[in-house]
Enzyme design. Structure first.
Site, PDB file in Angstrom:
ATOM      1  N   LYS A 259       6.651  -5.254   8.495  1.00 22.63           N
ATOM      2  CA  LYS A 259       6.186  -4.115   7.695  1.00 22.63           C
ATOM      3  C   LYS A 259       7.375  -3.256   7.314  1.00 22.63           C
ATOM      4  O   LYS A 259       8.141  -2.812   8.175  1.00 22.63           O
ATOM      5  CB  LYS A 259       5.165  -3.270   8.455  1.00 22.63           C
TER       6      LYS A 259
ATOM      7  N   ASP B 216      -7.273   6.493  10.557  1.00 21.19           N
ATOM      8  CA  ASP B 216      -7.641   5.883   9.277  1.00 21.19           C
ATOM      9  C   ASP B 216      -8.311   4.526   9.513  1.00 21.19           C
ATOM     10  O   ASP B 216      -7.916   3.518   8.945  1.00 21.19           O
ATOM     11  CB  ASP B 216      -6.419   5.740   8.379  1.00 21.19           C
TER      12      ASP B 216
ATOM     13  N   GLY C 270       0.834  -1.199   0.000  1.00 19.97           N
ATOM     14  CA  GLY C 270       0.000   0.000   0.000  1.00 19.97           C
ATOM     15  C   GLY C 270       0.861   1.239   0.000  1.00 19.97           C
ATOM     16  O   GLY C 270       2.093   1.156  -0.108  1.00 19.97           O
TER      17      GLY C 270
END
Length: 228
Positions: free
Chosen positions: A81, A174, A61
């Protein structure tokens, strides 16, 4: 550049011939930020993180890439990540990353993905996190497998996690189905908690945020976010 100047590589290479790599990296930083994020290969990450067995790429992403990995010594599955490499050229980001990542690592809640480790290796910022073996809430909704009763059962867990984080001074900013993972027993777990806060002044202003900028995903934003 902030003053409107247009420095060239050759100008600085002539003055500092021994620092060609640093000069090229610095003056090409703007070009790097404009390119689409390309996730590192498994082979590359295996060399950067020798203590991990990198198994596969799980997703990509705007905020980076996530890989399934195994901690060899503990024989434990984890999620790795990787943040876009452009952040390695941002001095302010380095300071913010360490400060905020420490806060995220303290968010111990059953409905928040745990952060085991974080840092910067070979210009690669990373998080080592709990691996949740399950689909995202978006996957479940898209497959039509979520009844109204099941949806309502998820809400209290999310509210509990959000309140816990808010009490620690951390806001997700978010929340959306893509950032909610469901474990095998159906429990929701919020991912990427507070990552927007760490990436606060990143160049992707459409997805991230700086002062007075809008942060979030339109259909999931709180009214006060839309109001600036």
């Amino acid at each position: 550049r902030r003053r409107g100047d247009a420095p060239t590589n050759q100008e600085y290479l002539g003055r500092f011939p021994d620092f060609s790599q640093a000069i090229n990296d610095a003056l090409n930083a703007g070009d790097k930020r404009s390119r689409a994020f390309v996730p590192p290969t498994i082979e590359h990450l295996s060399k950067v993180f020798p203590a991990l067995e990198i198994i596969k790429l799980l997703g990509v992403g705007g905020m980076g890439a996530v890989y399934q990995a195994r901690q060899k010594k503990l024989d434990r599955l984890v999620a790795l990540k990787i943040l876009p490499q452009e952040f390695a050229y941002d001095v302010k980001f380095a300071l913010r990353f360490t400060r905020e990542a420490r806060t995220l690592a303290k968010l111990n809640h059953p409905n928040i993905v745990s952060v085991f480790e974080f840092g910067n290796v070979q210009d690669t910022y990373y998080f080592l996190m709990e691996f949740v073996d399950g689909p995202t809430l978006r996957d479940v909704i898209s497959a039509g497998r979520l009844s109204p009763e099941e949806a309502l059962a998820i809400v209290p867990h999310l509210c509990s996690a959000l309140q816990f984080a808010h009490d620690k001074g951390v806001i997700h900013r978010d929340i959306k189905p893509e950032n909610i993972l469901l474990t095998k027993d159906g429990s929701p777990t919020i991912a990427d908690f507070g990552l927007s806060r760490i990436l606060g002044d990143a160049p992707q202003s459409t997805a991230l945020t700086g002062t007075h900028q809008i942060m979030g995903t339109l259909r999931y934003m709180a009214p006060e976010q839309l109001a600036g």
